[in-house]
Design a protein around this motif. Sequence first.
Motif, short mmCIF file in Angstrom:
data_model
loop_
_atom_site.label_atom_id
_atom_site.label_comp_id
_atom_site.label_asym_id
_atom_site.label_seq_id
_atom_site.Cartn_x
_atom_site.Cartn_y
_atom_site.Cartn_z
N UNK A 34 0.79 -1.23 0.00
CA UNK A 34 0.00 0.00 0.00
C UNK A 34 0.83 1.28 0.00
N UNK A 35 2.12 1.20 0.35
CA UNK A 35 2.87 2.45 0.49
C UNK A 35 3.08 3.19 -0.82
N UNK A 36 2.72 2.56 -1.94
CA UNK A 36 2.89 3.26 -3.21
C UNK A 36 1.77 4.25 -3.44
N UNK A 37 2.11 5.32 -4.13
CA UNK A 37 1.10 6.32 -4.46
C UNK A 37 0.25 5.83 -5.62
N UNK A 38 0.88 5.25 -6.60
CA UNK A 38 0.17 4.76 -7.77
C UNK A 38 0.86 3.51 -8.30
N UNK A 39 0.17 2.84 -9.21
CA UNK A 39 0.72 1.66 -9.88
C UNK A 39 0.46 1.87 -11.35
N UNK A 51 -3.42 2.89 -11.46
CA UNK A 51 -4.23 2.52 -10.30
C UNK A 51 -3.83 3.37 -9.12
N UNK A 52 -4.74 4.20 -8.67
CA UNK A 52 -4.42 5.15 -7.60
C UNK A 52 -4.51 4.46 -6.24
N UNK A 53 -3.49 4.68 -5.41
CA UNK A 53 -3.54 4.23 -4.03
C UNK A 53 -3.83 5.40 -3.11
N UNK A 54 -3.69 6.58 -3.67
CA UNK A 54 -3.95 7.80 -2.91
C UNK A 54 -4.34 8.88 -3.91
N UNK A 55 -4.92 9.96 -3.43
CA UNK A 55 -5.18 11.08 -4.34
C UNK A 55 -4.27 12.25 -3.98
N UNK A 56 -3.26 12.00 -3.16
CA UNK A 56 -2.35 13.08 -2.78
C UNK A 56 -1.46 13.45 -3.97
N UNK A 57 -1.65 14.65 -4.49
CA UNK A 57 -0.95 15.02 -5.72
C UNK A 57 0.57 14.93 -5.59
N UNK A 58 1.10 15.33 -4.45
CA UNK A 58 2.55 15.34 -4.28
C UNK A 58 3.16 13.96 -4.43
N UNK A 59 2.60 12.96 -3.74
CA UNK A 59 3.20 11.63 -3.81
C UNK A 59 2.98 11.00 -5.18
N UNK A 60 1.86 11.34 -5.82
CA UNK A 60 1.63 10.79 -7.17
C UNK A 60 2.68 11.36 -8.14
N UNK A 61 2.88 12.67 -8.04
CA UNK A 61 3.83 13.30 -8.95
C UNK A 61 5.24 12.74 -8.74
N UNK A 62 5.62 12.58 -7.47
CA UNK A 62 6.94 12.03 -7.18
C UNK A 62 7.13 10.68 -7.85
N UNK A 63 6.14 9.84 -7.66
CA UNK A 63 6.28 8.48 -8.17
C UNK A 63 6.27 8.45 -9.70
N UNK A 64 5.35 9.25 -10.27
CA UNK A 64 5.25 9.26 -11.74
C UNK A 64 6.50 9.82 -12.38
N UNK A 86 -8.84 1.06 -5.72
CA UNK A 86 -8.11 0.80 -4.49
C UNK A 86 -8.14 1.96 -3.50
N UNK A 87 -8.83 3.02 -3.86
CA UNK A 87 -8.92 4.15 -2.93
C UNK A 87 -9.83 3.78 -1.77
N UNK A 88 -9.49 4.26 -0.58
CA UNK A 88 -10.24 3.91 0.62
C UNK A 88 -11.68 4.38 0.54
N UNK A 89 -11.88 5.61 0.07
CA UNK A 89 -13.25 6.11 -0.05
C UNK A 89 -13.41 6.82 -1.39
N UNK A 90 -14.61 6.88 -1.91
CA UNK A 90 -14.80 7.54 -3.20
C UNK A 90 -14.27 8.97 -3.16
N UNK A 91 -13.42 9.35 -4.10
CA UNK A 91 -12.82 10.68 -4.08
C UNK A 91 -13.79 11.78 -4.51
N UNK A 92 -13.45 12.99 -4.13
CA UNK A 92 -14.22 14.17 -4.55
C UNK A 92 -13.81 14.54 -5.98
N UNK A 93 -14.69 15.26 -6.63
CA UNK A 93 -14.41 15.69 -8.00
C UNK A 93 -13.12 16.51 -8.05
#
Lengths: 264, 270
Positions: A34-39, A51-64, A86-93
């Motif tokens: 789970x520690x990955x931001x995306x796959x 595949x998003x594991x989080x919607x945190x823009x910073x960690x996604x950008x780092x990984x990408x 794989x997101x814990x709860x449905x994200x906001x728009x």
Amino acid sequence: MGALPVDCRSSASPKPILKMTGHLMNKPADASPREHAVEIRFGQAGLVQLRLHTTDPGSILDELTGRTATAPHFFERTAVCLDLSLLAKPPEVEEIRAVIEIVRRAGMLSVGFAQGGASVEALAIELDLPVFTHIRAPNKPLPVVQAAPAPEPALPALMQHQPVRSGQRVYARNRDLIVTATVAAGAEVMADGCVHIYGPLRGRVMAGVHGDTEARVFCQAFNAELVSIAGVFRVFETIPADLAGVPVQAWLAGEDLRLAKIGE
Amino acid sequence: MTEIIVVTSGKGGVGKTTTSASLACGLARRGKKVAVIDFDIGLRNLDLIMGCERRVVYDFVNVIQGECTLRQALIKDKRLDTLYVLAASQTRDKEALSSEGVRRVFDELTADGFDFIVADSPAGIEKGAHLAMYFADRAVVVVNPEVSSVRDSDRILGLLSSKTLRAEQNNGQVKEHLLLTRYSPKRVATGEMMSVGDVKEILGLDVVGVVPESADVLAASNAGIPVILNEDSDVSRAYEDAVARLLGETVPLRFVDEPKRGFFARMFGG
């Protein structure tokens, strides 16, 4: 064909960064920690599944950016399908809007969502993006077919009749590459499909760069610096004596890159 | 019809300027009207090799920036009637060159009835080298028989096939020639140096000339006399052969084998 999972773990193994295929096909996707931001997963028709594991823009950008930096042009303006399963709860728009922007900054373009129930439908309508029913989250009931993307037409092989010189790079997107001249040391030839080289091969060759594990490399006189298939690669500091200068093919057997003299 | 020949290599110190001077002289000696241009702005050398350094008043950059006419800047060679030198500027940098300016100078030389323009490229692959090759019809790629020079030449050949006006307009290829310099048959024989065959195989091109390693080159440079004019030298004969091949003649390769030593030489170490 199922989507090919691609591991983006970078630190765990001492293997070089170009190595991309960590899993076998059809392995459950939730095997990733789970520690990955995306796959990043390569789906059909050249569509990359994110595949998003989080919607945190910073960690996604780092990984990408970490992933795309190893092969910038493989991902340049690549179509990306967002998988929210794989997101814990449905994200906001607004969260998803931010993710799309971050993906764009990493050089890729979000073109829709993977099938994922009513909340994804609602997001898709809100953001005016399609839902790809072909690409679905694991362990979900088979969805009703909505709008299947048109299959990518098979392109004829890209022909290269001029020598590929040191510092030059030839890439056959969505097709095979056929080179009838020399590939010099320091040159790079790559294709989403197979690579055929009928002159001496002294540079780097990459087949199946978008994850096609069936792709192969064929060459007339083997002296390559590097051979890669679907991201599994091998550097040749010295050429094995039985392969040097003879016709060779390379293929992927599971996670092993194999090379053999042609005609034996 | 004016032909633009760029003398280039990627790597520095392989003999581009020596080659430019000698090829230009060789062509002029055969009655061709030739202009040889130094593209190495800021590191001007061609004028020294040509022995006209004290006659440089205006230079290439002055012409490009409209500070003088081309006629004022062209230095007529004292030995050969049909040979002219256009020196580089020593006080400017390569940014002073512009594609438009270079084209204008080439057009004017063409209108003046020059048969050949020899562009002496700077080392590297930056602006000066790019502009020297950009308008070329032919390229003489100077290469030493060693791995780094061969790789740099391969890089330059790649640029010649993609970053030139001919390539961009799909107007046929720049005709590429390989010229080996500082070739020592003796060291090739002992396996210390790459052979003509090795270089030809790696670069996939035929050679237009093989110039032997010789002390005559340094002596000629210091004296300001292009080495092709030193009739006693093997280097002169090798450049003369290269000029003949550039003009389409078929001449057998010389100076690629170790000279056979006679019986007495062997006996007495002569």
